[in-house]
Scaffold this motif. Structure first.
Motif, PDB file in Angstrom:
ATOM      1  N   ASP A 118    -114.749  54.221 -76.668  1.00 15.87           N
ATOM      2  CA  ASP A 118    -115.600  55.339 -77.092  1.00 15.87           C
ATOM      3  C   ASP A 118    -114.895  56.181 -78.156  1.00 15.87           C
TER       4      ASP A 118
ATOM      5  N   GLY B 292    -125.661  54.293 -75.228  1.00 14.70           N
ATOM      6  CA  GLY B 292    -125.034  55.346 -74.414  1.00 14.70           C
ATOM      7  C   GLY B 292    -125.551  55.234 -72.992  1.00 14.70           C
TER       8      GLY B 292
ATOM      9  N   ARG C  74    -120.187  55.948 -79.146  1.00 15.25           N
ATOM     10  CA  ARG C  74    -120.719  55.378 -77.898  1.00 15.25           C
ATOM     11  C   ARG C  74    -119.959  54.103 -77.567  1.00 15.25           C
TER      12      ARG C  74
ATOM     13  N   ARG D 217    -118.543  67.775 -72.228  1.00 15.95           N
ATOM     14  CA  ARG D 217    -118.632  66.364 -72.590  1.00 15.95           C
ATOM     15  C   ARG D 217    -117.289  65.690 -72.294  1.00 15.95           C
TER      16      ARG D 217
ATOM     17  N   ASN E 112    -125.190  59.545 -74.674  1.00 14.52           N
ATOM     18  CA  ASN E 112    -123.848  59.808 -74.147  1.00 14.52           C
ATOM     19  C   ASN E 112    -123.272  58.598 -73.418  1.00 14.52           C
ATOM     20  N   SER E 113    -121.933  58.468 -73.517  1.00  7.48           N
ATOM     21  CA  SER E 113    -121.244  57.420 -72.775  1.00  7.48           C
ATOM     22  C   SER E 113    -120.964  57.900 -71.361  1.00  7.48           C
TER      23      SER E 113
ATOM     24  N   GLU F 289    -112.259  67.318 -70.979  1.00 10.71           N
ATOM     25  CA  GLU F 289    -113.632  67.588 -71.412  1.00 10.71           C
ATOM     26  C   GLU F 289    -113.647  68.619 -72.538  1.00 10.71           C
TER      27      GLU F 289
ATOM     28  N   ARG G  40    -111.677  62.111 -80.157  1.00 10.30           N
ATOM     29  CA  ARG G  40    -113.039  62.533 -79.782  1.00 10.30           C
ATOM     30  C   ARG G  40    -113.172  64.054 -79.768  1.00 10.30           C
TER      31      ARG G  40
ATOM     32  N   GLN H 201    -124.944  58.910 -64.149  1.00 11.78           N
ATOM     33  CA  GLN H 201    -124.461  59.818 -65.203  1.00 11.78           C
ATOM     34  C   GLN H 201    -122.951  59.700 -65.361  1.00 11.78           C
TER      35      GLN H 201
ATOM     36  N   GLN I  74    -129.350  59.910 -73.255  1.00 11.85           N
ATOM     37  CA  GLN I  74    -129.274  60.888 -74.358  1.00 11.85           C
ATOM     38  C   GLN I  74    -128.094  60.650 -75.289  1.00 11.85           C
TER      39      GLN I  74
END
Ligand code: WAQ
Ligand code: MG
Length: 254
Positions: free
Chosen positions: A186, A103, A215, A8, A109-110, A4, A38, A130, A107
Protein backbone atom coordinates in the motif's frame (compact mmCIF):
# COMPACT_ATOMS: atom_id res chain seq x y z
CA UNK A 1 3.22 -1.19 16.04
CA UNK A 2 0.32 0.57 14.46
CA UNK A 3 0.40 4.05 12.98
CA UNK A 4 -2.50 6.23 11.88
CA UNK A 5 -3.07 9.67 10.42
CA UNK A 6 -6.49 11.35 10.30
CA UNK A 7 -8.05 8.04 11.31
CA UNK A 8 -6.43 6.32 8.35
CA UNK A 9 -4.04 3.39 8.59
CA UNK A 10 -0.47 4.38 7.68
CA UNK A 11 1.62 1.40 8.66
CA UNK A 12 1.85 -1.55 11.00
CA UNK A 13 4.60 -3.98 11.91
CA UNK A 14 5.06 -6.98 14.14
CA UNK A 15 8.18 -8.54 15.58
CA UNK A 16 9.12 -11.49 17.77
CA UNK A 17 12.22 -10.54 19.73
CA UNK A 18 14.40 -11.32 22.72
CA UNK A 19 13.97 -8.78 25.51
CA UNK A 20 17.38 -7.24 24.82
CA UNK A 21 16.32 -6.11 21.35
CA UNK A 22 13.04 -4.56 22.40
CA UNK A 23 14.22 -0.98 22.82
CA UNK A 24 16.08 -0.66 19.55
CA UNK A 25 13.31 -2.38 17.57
CA UNK A 26 10.63 -0.14 19.09
CA UNK A 27 12.65 2.96 18.26
CA UNK A 28 13.12 1.80 14.66
CA UNK A 29 9.35 1.26 14.34
CA UNK A 30 8.64 4.72 15.73
CA UNK A 31 11.08 6.31 13.31
CA UNK A 32 9.44 4.48 10.46
CA UNK A 33 5.97 5.65 11.50
CA UNK A 34 7.17 9.25 11.59
CA UNK A 35 8.81 9.15 8.16
CA UNK A 36 6.39 6.95 6.25
CA UNK A 37 5.74 7.45 2.50
CA UNK A 38 1.97 7.16 3.21
CA UNK A 39 2.25 10.20 5.49
CA UNK A 40 3.67 11.10 8.87
CA UNK A 41 1.87 9.22 11.63
CA UNK A 42 -0.10 11.27 14.15
CA UNK A 43 -1.05 8.42 16.43
CA UNK A 44 1.29 5.50 17.09
CA UNK A 45 0.39 2.52 19.29
CA UNK A 46 2.65 -0.23 20.55
CA UNK A 47 1.50 -3.47 22.06
CA UNK A 48 4.20 -5.52 23.71
CA UNK A 49 3.40 -8.95 25.08
CA UNK A 50 5.41 -11.78 26.61
CA UNK A 51 5.71 -15.02 24.64
CA UNK A 52 6.38 -18.42 26.13
CA UNK A 53 9.66 -19.38 24.45
CA UNK A 54 8.73 -23.07 24.61
CA UNK A 55 5.74 -22.40 22.38
CA UNK A 56 7.78 -20.91 19.53
CA UNK A 57 7.44 -22.84 16.27
CA UNK A 58 10.70 -22.83 14.31
CA UNK A 59 10.60 -23.02 10.55
CA UNK A 60 12.45 -22.44 7.31
CA UNK A 61 12.00 -19.37 5.10
CA UNK A 62 10.05 -19.87 1.86
CA UNK A 63 12.17 -20.11 -1.29
CA UNK A 64 12.16 -16.88 -3.28
CA UNK A 65 11.77 -16.71 -7.02
CA UNK A 66 11.64 -13.43 -8.90
CA UNK A 67 9.22 -13.03 -11.82
CA UNK A 68 10.17 -9.84 -13.67
CA UNK A 69 7.34 -8.30 -15.69
CA UNK A 70 7.26 -5.27 -17.99
CA UNK A 71 3.94 -3.82 -16.80
CA UNK A 72 1.66 -4.13 -13.76
CA UNK A 73 -1.11 -5.47 -15.99
CA UNK A 74 1.19 -8.32 -17.01
CA UNK A 75 2.09 -8.77 -13.32
CA UNK A 76 -1.56 -9.24 -12.41
CA UNK A 77 -1.94 -11.87 -15.14
CA UNK A 78 1.10 -13.71 -13.76
CA UNK A 79 -0.42 -13.49 -10.27
CA UNK A 80 -3.73 -15.06 -11.31
CA UNK A 81 -1.87 -17.80 -13.19
CA UNK A 82 0.25 -18.58 -10.13
CA UNK A 83 -2.85 -18.56 -7.93
CA UNK A 84 -4.57 -20.98 -10.26
CA UNK A 85 -1.57 -23.37 -9.96
CA UNK A 86 -2.14 -23.22 -6.20
CA UNK A 87 -5.78 -24.26 -6.64
CA UNK A 88 -7.49 -20.86 -6.63
CA UNK A 89 -10.06 -20.78 -9.45
CA UNK A 90 -9.27 -18.01 -11.96
CA UNK A 91 -12.58 -16.21 -11.43
CA UNK A 92 -11.98 -16.10 -7.66
CA UNK A 93 -8.39 -14.90 -8.14
CA UNK A 94 -9.51 -12.16 -10.54
CA UNK A 95 -12.25 -11.09 -8.14
CA UNK A 96 -9.66 -10.80 -5.33
CA UNK A 97 -7.36 -8.71 -7.54
CA UNK A 98 -10.28 -6.42 -8.39
CA UNK A 99 -11.23 -6.05 -4.71
CA UNK A 100 -7.66 -5.18 -3.67
CA UNK A 101 -7.30 -2.67 -6.47
CA UNK A 102 -10.58 -0.96 -5.54
CA UNK A 103 -9.59 -0.91 -1.82
CA UNK A 104 -10.86 -3.90 0.17
CA UNK A 105 -12.13 -1.79 3.09
CA UNK A 106 -14.53 0.10 0.81
CA UNK A 107 -14.52 3.78 -0.28
CA UNK A 108 -11.12 3.35 -1.86
CA UNK A 109 -9.43 2.40 1.40
CA UNK A 110 -7.10 -0.52 2.05
CA UNK A 111 -7.59 -2.89 4.94
CA UNK A 112 -5.20 -2.84 7.86
CA UNK A 113 -5.06 -6.62 7.68
CA UNK A 114 -5.72 -9.30 5.08
CA UNK A 115 -8.88 -10.51 3.39
CA UNK A 116 -9.65 -14.19 3.95
CA UNK A 117 -11.19 -15.69 0.82
CA UNK A 118 -12.76 -19.14 0.66
CA UNK A 119 -11.35 -20.90 -2.45
CA UNK A 120 -14.49 -22.96 -2.86
CA UNK A 121 -17.01 -20.11 -2.87
CA UNK A 122 -15.01 -16.89 -3.27
CA UNK A 123 -16.72 -15.57 -0.12
CA UNK A 124 -14.87 -13.29 2.28
CA UNK A 125 -14.54 -14.89 5.71
CA UNK A 126 -12.96 -12.17 7.85
CA UNK A 127 -15.33 -11.16 10.67
CA UNK A 128 -14.47 -7.46 10.39
CA UNK A 129 -14.35 -6.44 6.73
CA UNK A 130 -13.19 -2.90 7.58
CA UNK A 131 -10.08 -4.23 9.29
CA UNK A 132 -9.18 -7.65 7.91
CA UNK A 133 -7.02 -10.12 9.81
CA UNK A 134 -3.43 -9.38 10.79
CA UNK A 135 -0.83 -12.09 11.08
CA UNK A 136 1.44 -11.44 14.03
CA UNK A 137 4.23 -12.91 16.17
CA UNK A 138 6.60 -13.90 13.38
CA UNK A 139 10.21 -12.97 12.82
CA UNK A 140 13.62 -14.07 11.60
CA UNK A 141 16.25 -15.13 14.10
CA UNK A 142 19.07 -12.56 14.31
CA UNK A 143 21.40 -14.90 12.45
CA UNK A 144 18.90 -15.74 9.71
CA UNK A 145 18.17 -12.02 9.26
CA UNK A 146 21.82 -11.19 8.83
CA UNK A 147 22.35 -14.00 6.31
CA UNK A 148 19.20 -13.08 4.42
CA UNK A 149 20.32 -9.46 4.16
CA UNK A 150 23.59 -10.64 2.62
CA UNK A 151 21.85 -12.93 0.15
CA UNK A 152 19.40 -10.23 -0.87
CA UNK A 153 22.17 -7.66 -1.14
CA UNK A 154 23.89 -9.84 -3.71
CA UNK A 155 20.81 -9.78 -5.96
CA UNK A 156 19.87 -6.14 -5.37
CA UNK A 157 16.78 -6.91 -3.27
CA UNK A 158 17.91 -6.02 0.23
CA UNK A 159 15.10 -3.80 1.46
CA UNK A 160 12.71 -3.96 4.43
CA UNK A 161 9.67 -4.69 2.21
CA UNK A 162 11.20 -7.91 0.92
CA UNK A 163 12.40 -9.06 4.35
CA UNK A 164 9.09 -8.36 6.09
CA UNK A 165 7.02 -9.83 3.29
CA UNK A 166 9.10 -13.03 3.18
CA UNK A 167 8.72 -13.36 6.94
CA UNK A 168 4.98 -12.83 6.94
CA UNK A 169 4.41 -15.07 3.90
CA UNK A 170 6.41 -17.87 5.54
CA UNK A 171 4.20 -17.84 8.62
CA UNK A 172 0.99 -17.58 6.62
CA UNK A 173 1.98 -20.43 4.28
CA UNK A 174 2.54 -22.63 7.33
CA UNK A 175 -1.15 -22.46 8.26
CA UNK A 176 -2.63 -25.81 7.23
CA UNK A 177 -5.75 -24.37 5.58
CA UNK A 178 -4.09 -21.52 3.66
CA UNK A 179 -3.53 -22.55 0.03
CA UNK A 180 -2.01 -19.28 -1.21
CA UNK A 181 -1.46 -15.61 -0.47
CA UNK A 182 -1.60 -12.62 -2.80
CA UNK A 183 -0.02 -9.30 -1.80
CA UNK A 184 1.00 -5.96 -3.06
CA UNK A 185 2.10 -2.98 -1.02
CA UNK A 186 0.00 0.00 0.00
CA UNK A 187 3.07 2.27 -0.15
CA UNK A 188 2.67 4.55 -3.19
CA UNK A 189 6.29 4.16 -4.28
CA UNK A 190 6.50 0.36 -3.99
CA UNK A 191 5.01 -1.54 -6.92
CA UNK A 192 6.20 -5.11 -6.33
CA UNK A 193 4.16 -7.90 -4.80
CA UNK A 194 3.96 -11.67 -4.67
CA UNK A 195 1.98 -14.89 -4.65
CA UNK A 196 3.14 -17.24 -1.89
CA UNK A 197 2.27 -20.84 -1.12
CA UNK A 198 3.71 -23.93 0.55
CA UNK A 199 4.09 -25.56 -2.83
CA UNK A 200 5.67 -22.83 -4.98
CA UNK A 201 7.27 -20.67 -2.30
CA UNK A 202 7.47 -16.86 -2.51
CA UNK A 203 6.91 -15.92 -6.14
CA UNK A 204 7.87 -12.29 -6.31
CA UNK A 205 6.31 -10.23 -9.11
CA UNK A 206 8.19 -7.04 -9.93
CA UNK A 207 5.11 -4.92 -10.75
CA UNK A 208 1.56 -5.42 -9.46
CA UNK A 209 0.22 -1.87 -9.43
CA UNK A 210 0.81 1.53 -11.05
CA UNK A 211 3.25 3.98 -9.44
CA UNK A 212 1.65 6.41 -6.97
CA UNK A 213 -1.17 3.98 -6.13
CA UNK A 214 -1.91 3.71 -2.39
CA UNK A 215 -4.40 0.88 -2.59
CA UNK A 216 -2.74 -2.40 -1.73
CA UNK A 217 -3.35 -5.33 0.52
CA UNK A 218 -3.24 -9.03 1.15
CA UNK A 219 -5.53 -11.95 0.48
CA UNK A 220 -5.17 -15.27 2.27
CA UNK A 221 -6.96 -17.92 0.20
CA UNK A 222 -8.28 -20.62 2.48
CA UNK A 223 -9.81 -24.05 2.33
CA UNK A 224 -12.01 -23.51 5.26
CA UNK A 225 -15.57 -23.54 6.36
CA UNK A 226 -16.93 -20.64 8.33
CA UNK A 227 -17.19 -22.66 11.54
CA UNK A 228 -13.42 -23.19 11.66
CA UNK A 229 -12.24 -19.81 10.46
CA UNK A 230 -11.93 -18.64 14.08
CA UNK A 231 -9.21 -21.24 14.68
CA UNK A 232 -7.25 -20.02 11.67
CA UNK A 233 -7.52 -16.38 12.77
CA UNK A 234 -6.37 -17.36 16.24
CA UNK A 235 -3.42 -19.21 14.79
CA UNK A 236 -2.43 -16.31 12.51
CA UNK A 237 -2.62 -13.81 15.35
CA UNK A 238 -1.12 -15.74 18.20
CA UNK A 239 1.16 -18.67 17.36
CA UNK A 240 4.77 -17.43 17.54
CA UNK A 241 6.81 -18.44 14.49
CA UNK A 242 10.55 -17.91 14.30
CA UNK A 243 12.39 -18.45 11.03
CA UNK A 244 15.86 -19.78 11.72
CA UNK A 245 16.80 -21.33 8.39
CA UNK A 246 17.00 -19.74 4.94
CA UNK A 247 15.45 -20.93 1.70
CA UNK A 248 16.89 -20.62 -1.79
CA UNK A 249 16.85 -17.44 -3.91
CA UNK A 250 16.39 -17.62 -7.65
CA UNK A 251 16.56 -14.43 -9.69
CA UNK A 252 16.26 -14.75 -13.45
CA UNK A 253 18.65 -12.58 -15.43
CA UNK A 254 16.13 -10.39 -17.21
N1 WAQ B 1 -1.17 -9.31 8.42
C1 WAQ B 1 -2.10 -9.24 7.44
N2 WAQ B 1 -2.12 -8.29 6.50
C2 WAQ B 1 -1.16 -7.36 6.53
C3 WAQ B 1 -0.14 -7.37 7.51
C4 WAQ B 1 -0.18 -8.39 8.49
N3 WAQ B 1 0.74 -8.46 9.45
N4 WAQ B 1 0.69 -6.33 7.27
C5 WAQ B 1 0.20 -5.69 6.19
N5 WAQ B 1 -0.93 -6.30 5.74
C6 WAQ B 1 -1.75 -5.92 4.59
C7 WAQ B 1 -2.42 -4.56 4.77
O1 WAQ B 1 -3.65 -4.61 4.09
C8 WAQ B 1 -1.48 -3.63 4.05
O2 WAQ B 1 -2.21 -2.54 3.51
C9 WAQ B 1 -0.97 -4.51 2.91
O3 WAQ B 1 -0.91 -5.82 3.47
C10 WAQ B 1 0.37 -4.12 2.36
O4 WAQ B 1 1.31 -4.02 3.44
O5 WAQ B 1 9.70 -6.76 -3.14
O6 WAQ B 1 5.23 -3.70 1.55
O7 WAQ B 1 3.51 -3.58 4.44
O8 WAQ B 1 9.36 -8.87 -2.68
O9 WAQ B 1 2.67 -2.16 2.45
C11 WAQ B 1 5.60 -7.09 -1.11
C12 WAQ B 1 6.71 -7.23 -2.11
C13 WAQ B 1 5.64 -5.79 -0.36
C14 WAQ B 1 8.07 -7.28 -1.46
C15 WAQ B 1 4.49 -5.79 0.58
O10 WAQ B 1 3.26 -4.60 2.15
C16 WAQ B 1 9.12 -7.67 -2.50
C17 WAQ B 1 4.40 -4.59 1.46
P1 WAQ B 1 2.74 -3.50 3.16
MG1 MG C 1 2.74 -0.46 3.64
Amino acid sequence: MRAERDGRHISGAERLLPLDDLESASLAMLQRALTHPRGQAQRVSFRIEPINAEKIVRTKLLDLKNNPVATWQQGRRVATQLLSLCGVPTAIAEQAVATLSAGAAGQGNSLRGAMLVDVATGCRLEPDQQRGVRASRMDLSAQARQQLEQQLQAVGLNNPHVIEALTLATKVALAPTVVAELCWSDDPDYQAGYVASKRFGYQRISLLKPGGEERGGRVFFVQENCAEVGDLIDWLQSVPVLIDELGSICISAK
